[in-house]
Design an enzyme around this catalytic site. Structure first.
Site, PDB file in Angstrom:
ATOM      1  CG  HIS A   1     -70.860  -9.056  27.113  1.00 45.44           C
ATOM      2  ND1 HIS A   1     -71.267  -8.751  25.840  1.00 45.44           N
ATOM      3  CD2 HIS A   1     -70.596  -7.868  27.710  1.00 45.44           C
ATOM      4  CE1 HIS A   1     -71.238  -7.433  25.661  1.00 45.44           C
ATOM      5  NE2 HIS A   1     -70.851  -6.869  26.774  1.00 45.44           N
TER       6      HIS A   1
HETATM    7  O1  RIB Z   1     -66.649  -8.497  24.721  1.00 43.66           O
HETATM    8  C1  RIB Z   1     -67.104  -8.856  26.000  1.00 43.66           C
HETATM    9  C2  RIB Z   1     -66.111  -9.776  26.641  1.00 43.66           C
HETATM   10  O2  RIB Z   1     -64.912  -9.071  26.879  1.00 43.66           O
HETATM   11  C3  RIB Z   1     -66.582 -10.273  28.029  1.00 43.66           C
HETATM   12  O3  RIB Z   1     -66.047 -11.550  28.254  1.00 43.66           O
HETATM   13  C4  RIB Z   1     -65.964  -9.285  28.975  1.00 43.66           C
HETATM   14  O4  RIB Z   1     -65.702  -9.870  30.253  1.00 43.66           O
HETATM   15  C5  RIB Z   1     -64.661  -9.000  28.278  1.00 43.66           C
HETATM   16  O5  RIB Z   1     -63.758 -10.009  28.635  1.00 43.66           O
END
Ligand code: RIB
Ligand code: CA
Length: 313
Positions: free
Chosen positions: A242
């Site tokens: 992500h």
């Molecule tokens: O939803 C994904 C996010 O939430 C990413 O930034 C992961 O590191 C968590 O923080």
């Protein structure tokens, strides 16, 4: 291509660590210049994300990049972490060497504001966790917005959610802070679940990473086990990086596709708390197009850059 000055705010968890290593590699290539890093509560408590950010930078040989401590709780709601995904230490249980760098005591919001002024309006803010630190900077320094070129976030979702059916984790944890960001008047690039759940590594790409003994590849191998099991149990795929999306968007936006829209955050809903509401597909519009909503990417190019960064750390 000139180096893009960036500030990275992170709740250093597993994918944050990979994103930080990618940013350090882009810095080494001369494509970006990391002006500073700050830690925020989110995946795990801030005191852990602070140490993790320091140690990941040390692993990459860049303990010279200063890390500034930030918020240990959201603006108004109680902290909810994601240790069930990122492990109690935030790095999936991976143990990495302790950075010898001296400890910064200047707070994240003061440091990022100072850096933005020094960059005379060219700095780009990359937010990889709940937006509490950046929101605090906007609240404390009303002129902060004139010193930022844009804000790139991993957060939100035009459709769906991963913390609730309607909210992505980073926005859910601190919806009031996220609202400050979307209302700041600074252009936002939203790398939400719409694109990050397509930013996955395939099994063969993971095997290529795991066959390398570079420090970055070893950290990937030792930190992603729990998250990968959860993704595979959900039948979602293998591993989604992500947080690398806004980092790579900053230097190669052509890797991504999306649409300009108005986006604001539900802060009061019980079922919809943290929902990023966009007018992308609606007849009724917000009247501003404050956000580039990223919807898709060239996945192979994305994976190539991640693997290249990890193999060269
Ligand atoms: O939803 C994904 C996010 O939430 C990413 O930034 C992961 O590191 C968590 O923080
Ligand atoms: Ca994160």
């Amino acid at each position: 291509m000139s180096r893009i000055p960036v500030w990275i705010d992170t709740d250093t968890g597993v994918d944050d660590a990979i994103a930080l290593l990618t940013a350090v590699y882009l810095d080494r290539l001369g494509q970006m210049e990391i002006k500073g890093v700050s830690s925020v509560c989110g995946n795990v408590e801030q005191e852990k994300t602070f140490v993790n950010a320091r140690n990941v930078l040390y692993l990459a040989g860049r303990e010279d990049i200063r890390v500034y401590p930030g918020a240990d709780r959201p603006l108004t709601v109680p902290l909810e972490t994601a240790a069930y995904i990122h492990g109690e230490n935030g790095l999936g249980g991976a143990k990495i060497p302790i950075s010898p760098a001296s400890f910064e005591t200047e707070k994240a919001w003061d440091a990022m504001y100072r850096a933005a002024r020094e960059c005379e309006g060219n700095m780009e803010l990359i937010l990889l966790g709940p937006e509490t630190n950046a929101a605090t900077a906007f609240i404390k320094y009303p002129d902060f917005k004139q010193y930022l070129k844009r804000i790139l976030i991993m957060g939100g979702a035009d459709v769906g959610g991963n913390r609730t059916p309607s909210a992505e984790f980073n926005i859910y944890v601190d919806p009031h802070a996220a609202q400050v960001i979307f209302k700041s008047g600074v252009p936002v690039v939203m790398c939400g679940l719409d694109v990050t759940m397509k930013a996955g590594l395939t099994l063969e790409e993971i095997e290529k990473i795991e066959s390398s003994e570079s420090r970055g590849c070893r950290l990937f191998r030792e930190s992603t086990g729990t998250a990968r099991k959860i993704y595979e149990k959900n039948g979602a795929g293998h591993y989604f990086v992500h947080d690398a999306c806004p980092v790579l968007f900053a230097v190669c936006p052509e890797m991504f596709m999306g649409e300009q829209a108005g986006v604001f955050v539900e802060t009061r809903g019980r079922i919809t708390r943290g929902k990023t509401v966009s007018d992308r597909d609606t007849d009724v519009k917000f009247g501003v197009k404050n956000t580039f909503v990223v919807l898709d990417l060239h996945r192979e190019q994305f994976a190539f850059r991640i693997i290249e960064a990890l193999e060269n750390t």
